[in-house]
Structure formats: structure tokens, C-alpha cells
Scaffold this motif. Structure first.
Motif, PDB file in Angstrom:
ATOM      1  N   GLU A 133      45.209  48.425  32.003  1.00 42.12           N
ATOM      2  CA  GLU A 133      43.907  48.658  31.388  1.00 42.12           C
ATOM      3  C   GLU A 133      43.464  47.483  30.517  1.00 42.12           C
ATOM      4  N   SER A 134      44.408  46.661  30.077  1.00 41.90           N
ATOM      5  CA  SER A 134      44.053  45.463  29.304  1.00 41.90           C
ATOM      6  C   SER A 134      43.336  44.438  30.164  1.00 41.90           C
ATOM      7  N   VAL A 135      43.707  44.363  31.441  1.00 46.29           N
ATOM      8  CA  VAL A 135      43.155  43.317  32.304  1.00 46.29           C
ATOM      9  C   VAL A 135      42.088  43.827  33.271  1.00 46.29           C
ATOM     10  N   ALA A 136      42.023  45.146  33.488  1.00 52.54           N
ATOM     11  CA  ALA A 136      41.137  45.702  34.507  1.00 52.54           C
ATOM     12  C   ALA A 136      39.671  45.362  34.243  1.00 52.54           C
ATOM     13  N   ARG A 137      38.994  44.955  35.304  1.00 49.36           N
ATOM     14  CA  ARG A 137      37.548  44.734  35.222  1.00 49.36           C
ATOM     15  C   ARG A 137      36.828  46.073  35.285  1.00 49.36           C
ATOM     16  N   GLU A 138      35.531  46.060  35.018  1.00 48.43           N
ATOM     17  CA  GLU A 138      34.761  47.303  35.013  1.00 48.43           C
ATOM     18  C   GLU A 138      34.758  47.992  36.376  1.00 48.43           C
ATOM     19  N   ASP A 139      34.896  47.219  37.452  1.00 51.79           N
ATOM     20  CA  ASP A 139      34.929  47.815  38.792  1.00 51.79           C
ATOM     21  C   ASP A 139      36.330  48.255  39.191  1.00 51.79           C
ATOM     22  N   GLY A 140      37.299  48.132  38.282  1.00 49.93           N
ATOM     23  CA  GLY A 140      38.653  48.590  38.549  1.00 49.93           C
ATOM     24  C   GLY A 140      39.561  47.573  39.204  1.00 49.93           C
ATOM     25  N   THR A 141      39.046  46.404  39.532  1.00 48.38           N
ATOM     26  CA  THR A 141      39.899  45.385  40.134  1.00 48.38           C
ATOM     27  C   THR A 141      40.772  44.735  39.057  1.00 48.38           C
ATOM     28  N   ILE A 142      41.898  44.211  39.514  1.00 48.58           N
ATOM     29  CA  ILE A 142      42.907  43.675  38.596  1.00 48.58           C
ATOM     30  C   ILE A 142      43.066  42.176  38.840  1.00 48.58           C
ATOM     31  N   PRO A 143      42.790  41.344  37.846  1.00 49.84           N
ATOM     32  CA  PRO A 143      43.026  39.906  37.977  1.00 49.84           C
ATOM     33  C   PRO A 143      44.454  39.555  37.576  1.00 49.84           C
ATOM     34  N   ALA A 144      44.957  38.462  38.101  1.00 47.92           N
ATOM     35  CA  ALA A 144      46.244  37.938  37.649  1.00 47.92           C
ATOM     36  C   ALA A 144      46.006  37.177  36.352  1.00 47.92           C
ATOM     37  N   MET A 145      46.750  37.507  35.328  1.00 48.27           N
ATOM     38  CA  MET A 145      46.583  36.819  34.057  1.00 48.27           C
ATOM     39  C   MET A 145      47.738  37.166  33.123  1.00 48.27           C
ATOM     40  N   SER A 146      47.847  36.438  32.045  1.00 49.18           N
ATOM     41  CA  SER A 146      48.832  36.742  31.018  1.00 49.18           C
ATOM     42  C   SER A 146      48.196  36.510  29.661  1.00 49.18           C
ATOM     43  N   GLY A 147      48.779  37.076  28.650  1.00 48.82           N
ATOM     44  CA  GLY A 147      48.227  36.929  27.307  1.00 48.82           C
ATOM     45  C   GLY A 147      48.808  37.939  26.354  1.00 48.82           C
ATOM     46  N   ASP A 148      48.089  38.234  25.308  1.00 49.71           N
ATOM     47  CA  ASP A 148      48.514  39.189  24.287  1.00 49.71           C
ATOM     48  C   ASP A 148      47.543  40.362  24.285  1.00 49.71           C
ATOM     49  N   THR A 149      48.085  41.555  24.192  1.00 49.01           N
ATOM     50  CA  THR A 149      47.220  42.724  24.141  1.00 49.01           C
ATOM     51  C   THR A 149      47.550  43.578  22.926  1.00 49.01           C
ATOM     52  N   GLY A 150      46.501  44.054  22.282  1.00 42.94           N
ATOM     53  CA  GLY A 150      46.633  45.001  21.188  1.00 42.94           C
ATOM     54  C   GLY A 150      45.832  46.252  21.491  1.00 42.94           C
TER      55      GLY A 150
END
Length: 359
Positions: free
Chosen positions: A279-296
Motif C-alpha cells: 500500500e506504500s507503493v501502490a498507484r491509484e489504479d492498483g498497479t505496483i511499481p518497483a521501488m525502495s525507500g522508507d515508509t511510515g
């Protein structure tokens, strides 16, 4: 790509006390089941509002060909170490390594904290691991730089495997005789201070049968820190601030997830950590991009899920952010009723406890 994921959630009038429930102490699991997948499984069907009681190996009956199971393959490190202040052998120090900032520099929880002043040098494992306090950071945690014999040890994890202990939660008071039982069978990337416990129920054999059924397994990674389990002390849940945790969604996992969902398959998260990552990375259309980072990201009732279709999770502490996430995924009242049922049916709770599947 490394990005910081911020929390953008609707306001709510829900109070922390709304997520309290009575739990007899004897229902807190002190040890894992002898066989991982023989734990109990409570199945909540959101469409029918029904509750079904099964065993975890029955999860196969609820998975469909074309689904994708998202797992968190972060590995718990023996993050608790005991030592003393250099030159003062009687001044005992306990560290819990929480988060890696640089190669050998970690944010640590220190007990007793008042002793750990900037510049203080610490000794662990009879000198096998040395530390120096570099800074005092959020909530009094210390930033500590570690040194060790790099000709003898490839990295700090090799040293911790010798001098460190598994950081079991405080509600587990019995000694764990096999450290691998506080580790998922698919754990790969070291860095967590606590296990993603919903994954503890899987065995290699069960994972093979899941794949044979036509269900894809897509690993993501979120290094679990104590922030995930930090109690909510504020009266209004919107005042609670989550600690950030590092995550990564690989290219291949993103591809598999998007292809499966586009073809009508469900995205099923194993655990709240996998759910928060998706849910941190999901776009509004529900697709998932490859990425990394910090989530709060802090998910509580009122949150609109963008990608997660079903959730496998354990039974969580009262007034915890994890219970709030589960309540957001289904319905707070139904979830609290399910917890009351679990208590009445004597389910085992928390890290080594039983599981829940919400579809």
C-alpha cells in the motif's frame, strides 16, 4: 529508486480505546507449534460476514489459481547484545539494534539509556564487537558505530550471529531453544528487529503445494523495526506517528503482481508488513511499481486500500497499529467480534500464535 512514503489518511474520530479487548494471559503463545502449518486458522469472509475455523494447512482451500501471494522475506538478526562500558566492566549495557543507517552504524535502543553518552565506548563479546556512541536521536535512541575484525568477519551480521541474541518480544517469557523458529522459512535479507510473524506458519512443503496450485509467490522486503509494534499512547489514533522502516519491491515481484492482478488474480498479502509495503507503493489504479525507500504509512479505519485483496495475519496486541490495520481492511466491529470469538475458542495469540485469513 529510493523514496520516503508519507502518510496521507482521512481524519477519524476513532479512539485508541476502541481497539482494546480482554485477553487472558494464558492465551499468549510462549512457543511455536511443533509443525508450523498445524496452527489454527480463522477465516473471515467479508462478503458473507462469516467466521470459519480451520488449520493453517487448509489455506490451500482458499487460494485460487492465478492468485499472487506477497511475502516479506526480511530476515531477523540476533539484534540484542549485552556488554559493558569500556574500562568499566561493572557498567552493564544492553543494546537492541533497530535500524541500519550506514554499513556499520545503527540506531539502537540502549538500556540503561542515561549511561550512553556521546563518545562513550562499549565492549561486547569480550571485545569481538566494539561500539561508540555517535549521537542521540529520536526518542533517546543512540546512533552507534560498530567496529570488529574485518579480516575475520565479512560483516556485522557474522559477528552478531556469535554475540547476539534473537530479539523476542517482551510478552514471550519462555526461552526459545531454536532461533530458526523465530524466522520464516523464506527469510533472506538480514535487517529486521522482529519477525514478520504471519509468515511463520508456512513450511517449504506448503509453499510447494501453493505453487503447484498455480499461485505465484512474490517476495517484497520490509525490515521490521520496533515502530511497527510501538504501543499507541495517544487518545486519538490520528495523533500517533509511525517510525519509518526501509522497504524494497523488486522488479520481478512488481511484474508478477501486476500481471496476475490484470488477469483477474487476487493480491494476497502475508502479514501486515507486506500489506504496508504494497500500500506504500501502490498507484491509484492498483498497479505496483518497483521501488525502495522508507515508509511510515499508518493504516487505520477510513483508509482506502488500493491493491490488497486478501490478508493473512496473526492476532495482534490490544490498541496496536496492527489491529487498527486489520480493522481498516475489514470492519472494526466485525474484527473486534472475531477477536472475542478467538478468545472464547482459545486461539493462541501474538507472534507464535494462530492465524487469520480475511478474504
Amino acid at each position: 529508486m529510493r523514496e520516503a512514503i508519507k502518510n496521507t489518511l482521512p481524519e477519524t474520530e476513532l479512539r485508541t480505546a476502541d481497539f482494546d479487548y480482554h485477553l487472558p494471559e494464558e492465551l499468549i503463545a510462549q512457543h511455536p507449534m511443533e509443525k508450523r502449518d498445524t496452527s489454527r486458522l480463522m477465516v473471515l469472509d467479508r462478503a458473507t460476514e462469516s467466521i470459519t475455523h480451520r488449520h493453517f494447512y487448509d489455506i490451500l482451500d482458499y487460494l485460487r489459481e492465478g492468485d499472487v501471494l506477497v511475502i516479506n522475506d526480511s530476515k531477523v538478526i540476533p539484534a540484542r547484545v549485552y556488554g559493558h562500558v569500556e574500562g568499566r566492566g561493572e557498567a552493564l549495557i544492553e543494546l537492541l539494534l533497530l535500524r541500519q543507517h550506514e554499513l556499520d552504524t545503527w540506531e539502537c535502543l540502549v538500556k540503561p539509556g542515561k549511561r550512553a553518552r556521546i563518545g562513550m565506548k562499549l565492549v561486547f563479546g569480550e571485545g569481538m564487537l566494539l561500539g561508540e556512541v555517535k549521537d542521540i536521536v529520536e526518542e533517546g535512541n543512540r546512533l552507534i558505530h560498530f567496529t570488529y575484525d574485518k579480516e575475520k568477519y565479512a560483516n556485522i551480521y557474522d559477528v552478531l550471529s556469535i554475540v547476539g541474541l534473537m530479539p523476542l518480544p517482551p510478552y514471550i517469557t519462555e526461552r526459545l531453544t531454536d532461533n530458526s523458529r523465530y524466522q520464516t522459512v523464506y527469510a533472506r535479507e538480514e535487517g529486521s528487529a522482529a519477525a514478520p510473524t504471519a509468515g511463520l506458519h508456512f513450511t517449504p512443503e506448503l509453499l510447494t503445494r501453493i505453487r503447484e496450485k498455480g499461485v505465484a509467490i512474490a517476495p517484497v522486503m520490509l525490515h521490521v523495526g520496533l515502530g511497527t509494534f510501538r504501543p499507541v499512547k495517544e487518545e486519538n489514533i490520528t495523533d500517533h506517528v509511525m517510525h519509518t522502516e526501509f522497504f524494497s519491491v523488486p522488479e520481478e515481484s512488481a511484474r508478477i503482481i501486476n500481471e496476475r492482478r490484470a488477469a483477474g488474480g487476487r493480491l494476497i498479502c502475508v502479514g501486515t508488513t507486506s500489506c504496508r509495503t504494497i500500500e506504500s507503493v501502490a498507484r491509484e489504479d492498483g498497479t505496483i511499481p518497483a521501488m525502495s525507500g522508507d515508509t511510515g504509512i499508518f493504516i487505520y479505519p477510513g483508509y482506502k486500500f488500493k491493491a490488497v485483496d486478501a490478508l493473512i495475519t496473526n492476532f495482534h496486541l490490544p490498541e496496536s497499529t496492527l489491529l487498527m490495520l486489520v480493522s481498516a481492511f475489514y470492519n472494526k466491529d466485525r474484527v473486534m467480534e472475531a477477536y472475542e470469538t478467538a478468545v472464547a475458542e482459545k486461539y493462541r495469540f501474538f507472534s507464535f500464535g494462530d492465524a487469520m485469513f480475511i478474504q
